[in-house]
Write a protein that holds these residues in place. Structure first.
Motif, short mmCIF file in Angstrom:
data_model
loop_
_atom_site.label_atom_id
_atom_site.label_comp_id
_atom_site.label_asym_id
_atom_site.label_seq_id
_atom_site.Cartn_x
_atom_site.Cartn_y
_atom_site.Cartn_z
N VAL A 119 0.86 -1.19 0.00
CA VAL A 119 0.00 0.00 0.00
C VAL A 119 0.89 1.23 0.00
CG1 VAL A 119 -1.79 1.26 1.25
CG2 VAL A 119 -1.73 -1.23 1.38
N ASP A 120 0.56 2.21 -0.86
CA ASP A 120 1.25 3.50 -0.82
C ASP A 120 0.19 4.59 -0.88
OD1 ASP A 120 0.58 3.92 -3.57
OD2 ASP A 120 2.41 2.88 -4.20
N ASP A 121 0.60 5.83 -1.07
CA ASP A 121 -0.34 6.95 -1.03
C ASP A 121 -1.33 6.96 -2.20
OD1 ASP A 121 0.76 7.82 1.32
OD2 ASP A 121 2.07 9.30 0.36
N GLU A 122 -0.97 6.35 -3.32
CA GLU A 122 -1.83 6.38 -4.51
C GLU A 122 -2.74 5.16 -4.64
OE1 GLU A 122 1.69 7.16 -5.09
OE2 GLU A 122 1.00 9.16 -4.57
N GLY A 123 -2.30 4.02 -4.11
CA GLY A 123 -3.11 2.83 -4.30
C GLY A 123 -2.45 1.57 -3.77
N LEU A 124 -2.81 0.46 -4.41
CA LEU A 124 -2.44 -0.86 -3.92
C LEU A 124 -1.76 -1.70 -4.99
CD1 LEU A 124 -6.01 -1.67 -2.57
CD2 LEU A 124 -4.17 -0.64 -1.25
N ASP A 125 -0.79 -2.49 -4.58
CA ASP A 125 -0.26 -3.56 -5.42
C ASP A 125 -0.94 -4.84 -4.95
OD1 ASP A 125 1.45 -1.86 -6.79
OD2 ASP A 125 3.16 -2.27 -5.49
N THR A 137 -1.57 -13.39 -10.80
CA THR A 137 -1.03 -12.26 -11.55
C THR A 137 -1.03 -11.01 -10.67
OG1 THR A 137 -3.23 -11.73 -12.41
CG2 THR A 137 -1.83 -13.12 -13.78
N GLY A 138 -0.15 -10.08 -10.99
CA GLY A 138 -0.06 -8.82 -10.27
C GLY A 138 -0.98 -7.79 -10.90
N ARG A 139 -1.44 -6.88 -10.08
CA ARG A 139 -2.28 -5.79 -10.59
C ARG A 139 -2.12 -4.58 -9.68
NH1 ARG A 139 -8.73 -5.71 -12.10
NH2 ARG A 139 -8.84 -3.45 -12.40
N ARG A 140 -2.17 -3.42 -10.27
CA ARG A 140 -2.12 -2.15 -9.54
C ARG A 140 -3.53 -1.58 -9.53
NH1 ARG A 140 0.59 0.82 -5.83
NH2 ARG A 140 0.20 3.01 -6.19
#
Length: 165
Positions: A119-125, A137-140
């Motif tokens: 988690v960061d200030d803009e969103g989630l991995d 799979t990965g997603r932002r």
């Protein structure tokens, strides 16, 4: 509960909860028959154990007894932590849900179930589980793309410590 009462209760109780090392997550006053119930939900980055809940409950009870925030009449004070399938609303909720499986209602419509990795200030991995033997799979996902998010209960997931052993 009126907004005014909710705001007064939050102003009264939040500093006390914070002084105990916890976050005040939610306040609700419900009528159960002729009785009123004040429900206070607290949490922290490391969770809250029963001793902390008992301590904060006693402190809140004493503070409420010396104020008129609940008005006249009897009420029951219930202090607890968010449930297992908690709704994620604040940035700190997402941080606390790292490594948890979450069901997202997307702003564009549709749903996504994925594990929060970072988690960061803009969103989630996220890690989206594979279907029918496929790899994950990965997603932002940006916070603006999330309409609603709720932690999912997992009964079969092995703890990381068990997997490393």
């Amino acid at each position: 509960m009126s907004t005014t009462q909710s705001e007064r209760l939050r102003e009264l109780l939040e500093p006390l909860v914070s002084s105990q090392g916890l976050d005040l997550e939610e306040i609700a006053v419900d009528s159960v028959g002729r009785k009123r119930v004040l429900r206070v939900v607290v949490d922290s980055d490391t969770g809250a154990d029963l001793d902390q809940i008992a301590d904060v409950s006693r402190a809140l009870s004493a503070k409420l007894d010396e104020s008129d925030a609940m008005g006249e009449g009897e009420y029951t004070l219930e202090v607890g932590t968010p449930g297992a399938e908690r709704l994620l609303k604040e940035h700190r909720h997402y941080v606390r849900a790292v490594d948890r499986l979450v069901k997202f209602q997307l702003a564009e419509g549709g749903e996504l179930v994925a594990r929060i990795l970072k988690v960061d200030d803009e969103g989630l991995d996220l890690e989206v589980p594979g279907v029918k033997g496929r790899k994950a799979t990965g997603r932002r996902l940006a916070f603006d793309d999330i309409e609603k998010a709720r932690v999912q209960v997992e009964f079969n997931r092995k703890d990381k410590k068990e997997e490393e052993a």
